[in-house]
Scaffold this motif. Structure first.
Motif, PDB file in Angstrom:
ATOM      1  N   ALA A  59      17.169  -7.343 -66.281  1.00 40.02           N
ATOM      2  CA  ALA A  59      17.857  -8.353 -66.776  1.00 40.02           C
ATOM      3  C   ALA A  59      18.119  -9.704 -66.011  1.00 40.02           C
ATOM      4  CB  ALA A  59      19.355  -7.451 -66.991  1.00 40.02           C
ATOM      5  N   GLU A  60      18.260 -10.745 -66.973  1.00 34.68           N
ATOM      6  CA  GLU A  60      18.230 -12.307 -66.012  1.00 34.68           C
ATOM      7  C   GLU A  60      19.522 -12.585 -66.611  1.00 34.68           C
ATOM      8  OE1 GLU A  60      15.175 -14.765 -67.617  1.00 34.68           O
ATOM      9  OE2 GLU A  60      15.323 -14.169 -69.612  1.00 34.68           O
ATOM     10  N   SER A  61      20.053 -13.568 -65.636  1.00 35.71           N
ATOM     11  CA  SER A  61      21.455 -14.254 -65.973  1.00 35.71           C
ATOM     12  C   SER A  61      21.222 -15.504 -64.891  1.00 35.71           C
ATOM     13  CB  SER A  61      22.721 -13.448 -65.861  1.00 35.71           C
ATOM     14  OG  SER A  61      22.680 -12.707 -64.442  1.00 35.71           O
ATOM     15  N   ASP A  62      22.112 -16.354 -65.192  1.00 37.86           N
ATOM     16  CA  ASP A  62      22.580 -17.580 -64.427  1.00 37.86           C
ATOM     17  C   ASP A  62      23.340 -17.070 -63.383  1.00 37.86           C
ATOM     18  OD1 ASP A  62      20.713 -19.179 -65.698  1.00 37.86           O
ATOM     19  OD2 ASP A  62      22.299 -19.970 -67.171  1.00 37.86           O
ATOM     20  N   TYR A  63      23.307 -17.629 -61.947  1.00 38.73           N
ATOM     21  CA  TYR A  63      24.374 -17.390 -60.892  1.00 38.73           C
ATOM     22  C   TYR A  63      24.496 -18.949 -60.313  1.00 38.73           C
ATOM     23  CZ  TYR A  63      26.667 -15.186 -56.920  1.00 38.73           C
ATOM     24  OH  TYR A  63      27.346 -14.547 -56.223  1.00 38.73           O
ATOM     25  N   THR A  64      25.849 -19.307 -60.646  1.00 37.11           N
ATOM     26  CA  THR A  64      26.199 -20.499 -60.063  1.00 37.11           C
ATOM     27  C   THR A  64      27.358 -20.684 -59.000  1.00 37.11           C
ATOM     28  OG1 THR A  64      28.353 -20.478 -61.690  1.00 37.11           O
ATOM     29  CG2 THR A  64      26.202 -21.447 -62.316  1.00 37.11           C
ATOM     30  N   THR A  65      27.236 -21.743 -58.284  1.00 34.39           N
ATOM     31  CA  THR A  65      27.841 -21.922 -56.796  1.00 34.39           C
ATOM     32  C   THR A  65      29.580 -21.389 -57.134  1.00 34.39           C
ATOM     33  OG1 THR A  65      26.559 -23.586 -56.448  1.00 34.39           O
ATOM     34  CG2 THR A  65      28.388 -23.253 -55.167  1.00 34.39           C
ATOM     35  N   THR A  66      29.738 -20.554 -56.059  1.00 33.99           N
ATOM     36  CA  THR A  66      31.348 -20.019 -56.153  1.00 33.99           C
ATOM     37  C   THR A  66      31.748 -20.457 -54.706  1.00 33.99           C
ATOM     38  OG1 THR A  66      30.871 -18.077 -55.440  1.00 33.99           O
ATOM     39  CG2 THR A  66      30.814 -18.488 -57.809  1.00 33.99           C
ATOM     40  N   ALA A  67      33.059 -20.787 -54.576  1.00 35.39           N
ATOM     41  CA  ALA A  67      33.561 -21.160 -53.268  1.00 35.39           C
ATOM     42  C   ALA A  67      33.448 -20.099 -52.286  1.00 35.39           C
ATOM     43  CB  ALA A  67      35.222 -21.330 -53.518  1.00 35.39           C
ATOM     44  N   ASP A  69      30.943 -17.698 -52.000  1.00 37.55           N
ATOM     45  CA  ASP A  69      29.526 -17.138 -51.622  1.00 37.55           C
ATOM     46  C   ASP A  69      29.066 -18.304 -51.078  1.00 37.55           C
ATOM     47  OD1 ASP A  69      26.962 -16.363 -51.391  1.00 37.55           O
ATOM     48  OD2 ASP A  69      27.119 -15.297 -53.646  1.00 37.55           O
ATOM     49  N   LYS A  70      28.569 -18.364 -49.678  1.00 35.68           N
ATOM     50  CA  LYS A  70      28.028 -19.447 -48.969  1.00 35.68           C
ATOM     51  C   LYS A  70      26.249 -19.055 -49.049  1.00 35.68           C
ATOM     52  CE  LYS A  70      31.824 -21.620 -48.569  1.00 35.68           C
ATOM     53  NZ  LYS A  70      31.853 -22.897 -49.206  1.00 35.68           N
ATOM     54  N   VAL A  71      26.015 -17.994 -49.374  1.00 31.49           N
ATOM     55  CA  VAL A  71      24.707 -17.413 -49.253  1.00 31.49           C
ATOM     56  C   VAL A  71      23.705 -17.800 -50.350  1.00 31.49           C
ATOM     57  CG1 VAL A  71      22.830 -15.695 -48.960  1.00 31.49           C
ATOM     58  CG2 VAL A  71      25.361 -15.832 -47.507  1.00 31.49           C
ATOM     59  N   VAL A  72      24.297 -17.563 -51.687  1.00 32.75           N
ATOM     60  CA  VAL A  72      23.570 -17.587 -52.778  1.00 32.75           C
ATOM     61  C   VAL A  72      24.477 -18.521 -53.832  1.00 32.75           C
ATOM     62  CG1 VAL A  72      22.456 -16.498 -54.950  1.00 32.75           C
ATOM     63  CG2 VAL A  72      22.489 -15.461 -52.683  1.00 32.75           C
ATOM     64  N   PRO A  73      24.030 -19.719 -54.553  1.00 30.96           N
ATOM     65  CA  PRO A  73      22.681 -20.104 -54.288  1.00 30.96           C
ATOM     66  C   PRO A  73      22.361 -20.602 -52.917  1.00 30.96           C
ATOM     67  CG  PRO A  73      23.712 -21.070 -56.440  1.00 30.96           C
ATOM     68  CD  PRO A  73      24.640 -20.317 -55.701  1.00 30.96           C
ATOM     69  N   ARG A  74      20.957 -21.106 -52.594  1.00 32.84           N
ATOM     70  CA  ARG A  74      20.759 -21.649 -51.312  1.00 32.84           C
ATOM     71  C   ARG A  74      21.037 -22.771 -51.152  1.00 32.84           C
ATOM     72  NH1 ARG A  74      15.854 -22.573 -47.743  1.00 32.84           N
ATOM     73  NH2 ARG A  74      14.793 -23.654 -49.330  1.00 32.84           N
ATOM     74  N   SER A  78      22.616 -23.521 -58.798  1.00 31.63           N
ATOM     75  CA  SER A  78      22.497 -22.439 -59.331  1.00 31.63           C
ATOM     76  C   SER A  78      21.342 -21.584 -58.976  1.00 31.63           C
ATOM     77  CB  SER A  78      22.545 -22.546 -60.911  1.00 31.63           C
ATOM     78  OG  SER A  78      21.539 -23.380 -61.161  1.00 31.63           O
ATOM     79  N   ALA A  79      21.025 -20.275 -59.293  1.00 33.27           N
ATOM     80  CA  ALA A  79      19.873 -19.525 -59.243  1.00 33.27           C
ATOM     81  C   ALA A  79      19.849 -18.425 -60.301  1.00 33.27           C
ATOM     82  CB  ALA A  79      19.908 -18.804 -57.840  1.00 33.27           C
ATOM     83  N   VAL A  80      18.771 -18.089 -60.340  1.00 37.88           N
ATOM     84  CA  VAL A  80      18.565 -16.934 -61.625  1.00 37.88           C
ATOM     85  C   VAL A  80      18.667 -15.512 -60.927  1.00 37.88           C
ATOM     86  CG1 VAL A  80      16.968 -15.818 -63.295  1.00 37.88           C
ATOM     87  CG2 VAL A  80      17.111 -18.189 -63.019  1.00 37.88           C
ATOM     88  N   LYS A  81      19.848 -14.720 -61.518  1.00 35.79           N
ATOM     89  CA  LYS A  81      19.896 -13.510 -61.001  1.00 35.79           C
ATOM     90  C   LYS A  81      18.914 -12.380 -61.740  1.00 35.79           C
ATOM     91  CE  LYS A  81      23.600 -10.044 -60.109  1.00 35.79           C
ATOM     92  NZ  LYS A  81      24.965  -9.715 -60.110  1.00 35.79           N
ATOM     93  N   LEU A  82      18.501 -11.625 -61.063  1.00 35.88           N
ATOM     94  CA  LEU A  82      17.591 -10.632 -61.704  1.00 35.88           C
ATOM     95  C   LEU A  82      17.966  -9.316 -61.365  1.00 35.88           C
ATOM     96  CD1 LEU A  82      14.071 -12.655 -61.153  1.00 35.88           C
ATOM     97  CD2 LEU A  82      15.342 -12.331 -63.162  1.00 35.88           C
ATOM     98  N   THR A 178      18.130   0.745 -58.600  1.00 39.65           N
ATOM     99  CA  THR A 178      18.077  -0.601 -59.056  1.00 39.65           C
ATOM    100  C   THR A 178      18.058  -1.604 -58.037  1.00 39.65           C
ATOM    101  OG1 THR A 178      19.658   0.409 -60.914  1.00 39.65           O
ATOM    102  CG2 THR A 178      19.800  -2.190 -60.259  1.00 39.65           C
ATOM    103  N   LYS A 179      17.378  -2.722 -58.290  1.00 38.49           N
ATOM    104  CA  LYS A 179      17.209  -3.804 -57.157  1.00 38.49           C
ATOM    105  C   LYS A 179      17.591  -4.950 -57.793  1.00 38.49           C
ATOM    106  CE  LYS A 179      13.038  -1.624 -55.278  1.00 38.49           C
ATOM    107  NZ  LYS A 179      12.529  -0.544 -56.480  1.00 38.49           N
ATOM    108  N   VAL A 180      18.382  -5.794 -56.844  1.00 38.56           N
ATOM    109  CA  VAL A 180      19.084  -7.034 -57.517  1.00 38.56           C
ATOM    110  C   VAL A 180      18.356  -8.139 -56.616  1.00 38.56           C
ATOM    111  CG1 VAL A 180      21.051  -8.613 -57.408  1.00 38.56           C
ATOM    112  CG2 VAL A 180      21.125  -6.286 -57.855  1.00 38.56           C
ATOM    113  N   ALA A 181      17.800  -9.336 -57.194  1.00 43.06           N
ATOM    114  CA  ALA A 181      17.279 -10.258 -56.656  1.00 43.06           C
ATOM    115  C   ALA A 181      17.831 -11.681 -57.119  1.00 43.06           C
ATOM    116  CB  ALA A 181      15.509 -10.245 -56.520  1.00 43.06           C
ATOM    117  N   PHE A 182      17.570 -12.916 -56.269  1.00 43.05           N
ATOM    118  CA  PHE A 182      17.749 -14.030 -56.833  1.00 43.05           C
ATOM    119  C   PHE A 182      16.551 -15.102 -56.589  1.00 43.05           C
ATOM    120  CE2 PHE A 182      21.784 -12.077 -55.927  1.00 43.05           C
ATOM    121  CZ  PHE A 182      22.813 -12.432 -56.668  1.00 43.05           C
ATOM    122  N   LEU A 183      16.339 -15.714 -57.722  1.00 45.54           N
ATOM    123  CA  LEU A 183      15.030 -16.645 -57.875  1.00 45.54           C
ATOM    124  C   LEU A 183      15.743 -18.098 -57.750  1.00 45.54           C
ATOM    125  CD1 LEU A 183      11.948 -17.574 -57.697  1.00 45.54           C
ATOM    126  CD2 LEU A 183      12.276 -17.037 -60.336  1.00 45.54           C
TER     127      LEU A 183
END
Length: 316
Positions: A59-67, A69-74, A78-82, A178-183
């Motif tokens: 399953a893919e989704s957009d993951y955007t910057t939040t106050a 989370d200082k790690v993802v995105p890099r 934004s990054a793609v959450k898988l 289940t495995k979670v990754a960000f691209l």
């Protein structure tokens, strides 16, 4: 390799660094939208802009910057959450040649050397970067080690008669939970990727051998990789296969070792040598040779503060 969070100026040393580290290099990030990149930079940052296809229960989704989370995105916004749910087969996230930059074709890369680089965040090991051509899997990267942001790379020569298939792929090997990754970043180039670290800018660092903590004079920028240069005993050559020829040194490094060994040998010989002038002449020759080899060795340790990336620009 460590990753800066923009807040900490000290880090725990990886267990793989046994002695040291001697130096640290701050990453010089590659520009994802560079003209030499066959993949449009947005394709790796957002689902909506990209044309990657997910298969094998991903399953893919957009993951955007939040106050918080200082790690993802890099480095991007934004990054793609898988999210991969094991269904008995590998999960794949693939970008076909048709979704690459205009003018890139499978036939056009025939007979060329290509390299793929994917910036992937994961806390579980096993993920792979892969190049797919007419022959199927052309080459795969080393497995992700589950240490957060890692740059997975692989390179190979495309067959001379390649005609229909040329794809970049991220692979979740089957097995486990289940495995979670960000691209976030994807690079595919004709030839080789530019270096993300400038070795001549490496500097000595401070560290505590008891607590195994490394200290920086300035806080490394958020998301930037930090490459450590440490020391460990080299592998013994051994007396039988496969140990023979497995020592981790190249030809230039070997020549420096030979010169060092010769100087030690001649230095011991001089104690029992009546013709000391001849031995001293040989030692002088060895020292000159060692300097010559060191000049041609591409890595030169520089002393001083840790520099590179944003820190380099501040220091200049």
């Amino acid at each position: 390799t460590l990753t800066g969070d923009g807040r900490s100026d000290e880090f725990t040393l990886p267990t793989s660094v046994e002695w040291g580290p001697e130096a640290a290099m701050i990453e010089q990030p590659l520009p994802p939208d560079a003209s030499w990149n066959l993949i449009d930079g947005d394709n790796a940052r957002t689902v909506t802009a990209g044309a990657w296809s997910a298969s094998g229960s991903i399953a893919e989704s957009d993951y955007t910057t939040t106050a918080h989370d200082k790690v993802v995105p890099r480095l991007q916004s934004s990054a793609v959450k898988l999210v991969y749910t094991d269904g008995g087969s590998d999960g794949t996230y693939t970008l076909p040649v048709s979704a690459m930059r205009a003018g890139v074709t499978a036939a056009g890369v025939a007979g060329r050397h290509v390299e793929l680089g994917l910036m992937v965040y994961s806390e579980v090991s096993g993920l792979l970067a892969r190049i797919v051509t007419d022959v199927g899997t052309l080459v795969s990267s080393s497995a992700h080690q589950g240490r957060g942001w890692e740059f997975l790379t692989c390179e190979a020569d495309v067959a001379q008669d390649n005609a229909t298939t040329f794809s970049a792929r991220l692979v979740f090997p089957t097995g486990g939970n289940t495995k979670v990754a960000f691209l976030e970043e994807a690079y595919l180039v004709l030839g080789n990727l530019p270096s993300r670290f400038i070795e001549t800018m490496a500097s000595e660092v401070e560290y505590d051998a008891t607590t195994r903590r490394i200290f920086f004079r300035e806080i490394p920028p958020r998301g930037y990789h930090i490459r450590l240069v440490g020391k460990a005993p080299i592998t013994a050559l051994g007396e039988s296969a496969p140990a023979i020829g497995s020592m981790e040194i190249d030809e230039k490094s070997a020549m420096i070792l030979y010169a060092e060994a010769a100087e030690i040998l001649f230095g011991q010989e001089i104690l029992n040598q009546p013709a000391q002038r001849d031995v001293l002449a040989r030692i002088a020759t060895v020292k000159d040779k060692r300097k010559d080899y060191q000049k041609t060795w591409r890595y030169r340790m520089r002393r001083g503060r840790v520099v590179g990336g944003e820190l380099a620009r501040h220091a200049l």
